[in-house]
Design a protein around this motif. Structure first.
Motif: not given
Ligand SMILES: [Zn+2]
Length: 304
Positions: A199-209, A211-221, A244-247
């Motif tokens: 599965a894809l994964a990535g660090f949550v960034e400051p100022g991000e929920s 759900e937003e981190a999930v969407a950003r990482e999938v879009q970026e990668e 690790m927070l799994g979705f």
């Protein structure tokens, strides 16, 4: 249903009020029933069994020299008795030590498949605290050395004018299985063994929920847009300090664009093809100890 991933599910009572009671902790360290887990240069000292492995447990009387040199870290209580962890990295050679010599130093990740769940959780707890202490030997505010307080669960700057307090850190990482019904999106990094996808994964960034981190990482990668981001479960991942927070998330676009800096490959995989080919040389998944596998299995088995 609450899902308890590997490295969670500990049975130790953390007995947090005891951490601030230095007299009680000193008393515990004088009791022969107290148990001490040793940690040496990134490795846990374990006693070998036939199939399973367990930490080498020392009593305070077996390690008086070590207790004098190190600061024991209070872990909690099991059956009313105290458990501590002790960093013995100051020793260059542990094989000749009368108590430590019986143990074998091993890193946690290769050990995982040979530990029961409660032991895996206990060692993950030790690993996370040791990693944190190792990285905060000096105050980030003024640069003076730090000292352990509260049974080792906090560090304080030794410069009394500064006296900054430092607490253990946990860094959130989102990990997500993206699907579009009968297919799921998996990627591989160049360092993975051949045929291995996850599965894809990535660090949550400051100022991000999350759900937003999930969407950003999938879009970026992978260049895929997602919706319906749903929480599944979490997993302590002390390598060095993650949670690790799994979705699961539903894809709303189809065309993959792989970010070659992050991934070597990403593909859509059909459910039936995965079931047929899993375990063959061309298609492997992470072991069941990894939350990635739990996310994938939940989708494969229609348990979303
Ligand atoms: Zn300071």
């Amino acid at each position: 249903m609450t899902i308890v991933n590997f490295y969670a599910g500990g049975t130790l009572d953390r007995a947090t009020p005891l951490r601030k009671d230095s007299q009680a902790l000193a008393g515990r360290l004088a009791r022969p029933q107290t148990r001490i887990l040793a940690y040496w240069r990134g490795r846990h000292l374990v006693a070998s069994g036939d199939d399973t492995m367990a930490p080498l447990l020392l009593s305070p009387g077996e390690a008086p020299d070590l207790l004098d040199q190190g600061t024991p870290l209070f872990l909690g209580l099991a059956d009313g008795e105290a458990y501590f962890a002790l960093d013995v990295s100051m020793l260059d050679d542990i094989s000749g030590h009368p108590a430590l010599g019986a143990g074998r130093p091993m890193e946690l990740r290769p050990l995982a498949t040979r530990l029961d769940q409660a032991t895996g959780s206990l060692l993950a707890y030790v690993q996370a605290l040791m990693n944190w202490r190792q990285r905060h030997r000096f105050c980030g505010t003024c640069g003076s050395p730090t000292e352990a307080i509260d049974g080792g669960h906090a560090l304080r700057c030794t410069d009394s004018a500064c006296a900054a307090m430092i607490f253990p850190r946990t860094d959130p990482v989102v990990i997500m299985l993206v699907h579009d019904g009968d297919r799921c999106l998996l990627g591989r990094q160049g360092r993975f063994p051949p045929g291995w996808y996850s599965a894809l994964a990535g660090f949550v960034e400051p100022g991000e929920s999350l759900e937003e981190a999930v969407a950003r990482e999938v879009q970026e990668e992978a260049g895929i847009r997602v919706a319906d981001v749903r929480y599944h479960s979490s997993q302590p991942w002390p390598f060095p300090a993650s949670l690790m927070l799994g979705f699961h998330a539903r894809a709303t676009s189809r065309e993959i664009r792989v970010d070659q800096d992050e991934l070597e490959d990403a593909q859509w995989f059909e459910r039936d093809w995965m079931r047929t080919n899993l375990g063959s040389e061309r298609f492997r998944l992470p072991p069941r100890e990894a939350i990635a596998r739990q996310l994938i299995d939940a989708w494969l088995e229609d348990r979303l």
